[in-house]
Design a protein around this motif. Structure first.
Motif, PDB file in Angstrom:
ATOM      1  N   UNK A  86       0.854  -1.131   0.170  1.00  0.00           N
ATOM      2  CA  UNK A  86       0.152   0.045   0.046  1.00  0.00           C
ATOM      3  C   UNK A  86       0.872   1.243  -0.006  1.00  0.00           C
ATOM      4  N   UNK A  87       0.660   2.252  -0.930  1.00  0.00           N
ATOM      5  CA  UNK A  87       1.424   3.297  -1.001  1.00  0.00           C
ATOM      6  C   UNK A  87       0.234   4.629  -0.674  1.00  0.00           C
ATOM      7  N   UNK A  88       0.537   5.633   0.122  1.00  0.00           N
ATOM      8  CA  UNK A  88      -0.409   6.620   0.717  1.00  0.00           C
ATOM      9  C   UNK A  88       0.584   7.898   0.154  1.00  0.00           C
ATOM     10  N   UNK A  89      -0.019   8.644  -0.588  1.00  0.00           N
ATOM     11  CA  UNK A  89       0.512   9.937  -0.957  1.00  0.00           C
ATOM     12  C   UNK A  89      -0.418  10.921  -0.876  1.00  0.00           C
ATOM     13  N   UNK A  90      -0.093  12.291  -1.594  1.00  0.00           N
ATOM     14  CA  UNK A  90      -1.104  13.611  -1.746  1.00  0.00           C
ATOM     15  C   UNK A  90      -1.810  13.743  -0.592  1.00  0.00           C
TER      16      UNK A  90
END
Length: 126
Positions: A98-102
């Motif tokens: 999982x990637x979390x950005x913005x």
């Protein structure tokens, strides 16, 4: 309002399928062609059934930024293997990225990052 969705693809390596019940509006149980077992026969030979084996991949996306909520954008990929011993039990293995950005914040640093996970589940129902 927060939005998201996913798409997944599953494939049975052993040829089974998962039937859909229109009356219930849900999938029925997986019925393996042969239940999983291993025994030694009278002649000393090993007899076995493999159960049903399924592999899958899923992509998830969620927009968690809206109306003062600053959760960021989540993108995840899951790879899985399901082993159905019989119609009432299965063992699942999942690997997840999982990637979390913005992330929208007023902080000097924007908290974002990645999570890798592995999980198993033994499900038995009657």
């Amino acid at each position: 309002r927060l939005t998201g969705g996913y798409v997944e693809m599953l494939y049975f390596l052993t040829g089974e399928h998962r039937a859909y019940s229109k009356e219930r509006g849900a999938f029925d149980r997986v019925v393996p062609f042969a239940n999983s077992f291993r025994v030694i026969g009278n002649n000393g030979r090993i007899c076995q059934g493999w159960g049903a084996w399924q592999v899958g991949i899923r992509y998830d996306h969620a927009d968690l930024n809206n109306a003062g909520i600053n959760g960021g954008m989540l993108d995840a990929v899951t790879l899985g293997v399901n082993w159905f011993f019989n119609t009432n039990s299965k063992l699942q293995f999942n690997w997840d990225y999982t990637h979390r950005g913005d992330v929208t914040t007023n902080l000097a640093t924007t908290p974002s990052g990645e999570v890798f996970g592995f999980g198993t589940r033994l499900a038995v129902d009657f």
